[in-house]
Write an enzyme that holds these catalytic residues in place. Structure first.
Site, PDB file in Angstrom:
ATOM      1  N   SER A  75      -5.902 -30.283 -53.916  1.00 24.76           N
ATOM      2  CA  SER A  75      -6.350 -28.907 -53.728  1.00 24.76           C
ATOM      3  C   SER A  75      -5.188 -27.992 -53.360  1.00 24.76           C
ATOM      4  O   SER A  75      -4.195 -28.421 -52.767  1.00 24.76           O
ATOM      5  CB  SER A  75      -7.407 -28.836 -52.628  1.00 24.76           C
ATOM      6  OG  SER A  75      -8.466 -29.716 -52.899  1.00 24.76           O
TER       7      SER A  75
HETATM    8  N1  SAH Z   1      -8.959 -33.415 -50.771  1.00 24.85           N
HETATM    9  C1  SAH Z   1      -8.354 -33.861 -51.992  1.00 24.85           C
HETATM   10  C2  SAH Z   1      -8.979 -33.196 -53.179  1.00 24.85           C
HETATM   11  C3  SAH Z   1      -9.146 -34.139 -54.325  1.00 24.85           C
HETATM   12  S1  SAH Z   1     -10.098 -33.530 -55.675  1.00 24.85           S
HETATM   13  C4  SAH Z   1      -6.856 -33.686 -51.941  1.00 24.85           C
HETATM   14  O1  SAH Z   1      -6.344 -33.053 -51.036  1.00 24.85           O
HETATM   15  O2  SAH Z   1      -6.184 -34.199 -52.812  1.00 24.85           O
HETATM   16  C5  SAH Z   1     -11.716 -34.128 -55.305  1.00 24.85           C
HETATM   17  C6  SAH Z   1     -11.897 -35.615 -55.243  1.00 24.85           C
HETATM   18  O3  SAH Z   1     -13.305 -35.845 -55.052  1.00 24.85           O
HETATM   19  C7  SAH Z   1     -11.530 -36.367 -56.511  1.00 24.85           C
HETATM   20  O4  SAH Z   1     -10.602 -37.360 -56.200  1.00 24.85           O
HETATM   21  C8  SAH Z   1     -12.856 -36.966 -56.998  1.00 24.85           C
HETATM   22  O5  SAH Z   1     -12.724 -38.242 -57.592  1.00 24.85           O
HETATM   23  C9  SAH Z   1     -13.649 -37.051 -55.705  1.00 24.85           C
HETATM   24  N2  SAH Z   1     -15.095 -37.114 -55.863  1.00 24.85           N
HETATM   25  C10 SAH Z   1     -15.900 -36.462 -56.749  1.00 24.85           C
HETATM   26  N3  SAH Z   1     -17.187 -36.793 -56.575  1.00 24.85           N
HETATM   27  C11 SAH Z   1     -17.228 -37.686 -55.538  1.00 24.85           C
HETATM   28  C12 SAH Z   1     -18.267 -38.407 -54.875  1.00 24.85           C
HETATM   29  N4  SAH Z   1     -19.537 -38.305 -55.247  1.00 24.85           N
HETATM   30  N5  SAH Z   1     -17.931 -39.214 -53.851  1.00 24.85           N
HETATM   31  C13 SAH Z   1     -16.638 -39.373 -53.461  1.00 24.85           C
HETATM   32  N6  SAH Z   1     -15.613 -38.723 -54.054  1.00 24.85           N
HETATM   33  C14 SAH Z   1     -15.890 -37.886 -55.081  1.00 24.85           C
END
Ligand code: SAH
Length: 223
Positions: A75
């Site tokens: 993000s």
């Molecule tokens: N906070 C993270 C953002 C990653 S993007 C950072 O700083 O990098 C969002 C993430 O949510 C992705 O890796 C995706 O695989 C995950 N995601 C999406 N749906 C999900 C779910 N139902 N349960 C757990 N993770 C999920």
């Protein structure tokens, strides 16, 4: 601008030059309205470039989202700061994050909260985040490979829940895993998404709509 050897980002994680890049990033966050001292201090410390591929490390301190593989992104720093700020002023003792991704926000949250639990549905990202957090000796974040739609009942209630992928509607299970006065912050929507903050008052919940945002979708199941 990277124009001399000394200005180059060092990749050992603790170099002075990446420290300077982080200072600039934090100044920018303050200009954009982030005030929480604990969040700014965490982001001044945590080597964001270690959470992205080496090829992208030189862009790690720009205020933008970057690809982390598997169609996912780390993000934007402003969004990480904003979400962390929304939950941190209540000084949560136990926090649940859904969507570990590369683990950067996990690291920020672990620096402002004594106990962080985090769930990621994609195994390769889960594995990589675990390795990075270990490398940084962050030992108060507990990672799980699983589907965050159901939360993590076993360790509930949580003083704060942060969701970093966008569901189309608020997953109800998460609401009931909040402690009294606890706060859930998450992006909601499909094409148009808003950051929403929800606070629990007994069996009812108050809702506040914050920034317009763009997150990857929250998906069911694991891979
Ligand atoms: N906070 C993270 C953002 C990653 S993007 C950072 O700083 O990098 C969002 C993430 O949510 C992705 O890796 C995706 O695989 C995950 N995601 C999406 N749906 C999900 C779910 N139902 N349960 C757990 N993770 C999920």
């Amino acid at each position: 601008m990277i124009n001399s050897r000394a200005d180059r980002l060092t990749l050992d994680g603790y170099g002075l030059t990446s420290q300077r890049s982080r200072e600039r990033m934090v100044e920018q966050l303050q200009e954009m309205g982030i005030q929480a001292t604990a969040v700014l201090a965490a982001m001044r410390q945590i080597p964001r470039h270690l959470f992205v591929d080496e090829a992208l490390a030189s862009r790690a301190y720009e205020n933008s989202a970057l690809p982390i593989g598997h169609g996912q992104t780390i993000s934007q720093p402003y969004i990480v700061a904003r979400m962390s700020e929304v939950v941190c002023h209540q000084q949560p003792q136990k926090l649940l994050e859904i969507g570990t991704g590369c683990g950067y926000q996990t690291a920020v949250l672990a620096s402002i909260c004594p106990e962080v639990l985090t769930i990621e549905r994609l195994k390769p990202l889960f594995d990589r985040a675990r390795a990075t957090l270990r490398q940084l000796k962050i030992d108060n974040a507990y990672l799980r490979h699983g589907d965050g739609y159901e939360g993590w009942e076993r360790y509930a209630p949580y003083d704060a829940i942060v969701v970093t992928a966008a569901p189309e509607a608020i997953p109800e299970a998460l609401l009931w895993q909040l402690s009294e006065g606890g706060r859930l912050v998450l992006p909601v929507g499909k094409e148009e998404q808003h950051l929403v903050a929800i606070t629990r008052h007994g069996d009812s919940f108050s809702e506040e709509s914050l920034n317009a945002v763009k997150f990857v979708p929250m998906l069911s199941g694991t891979r």
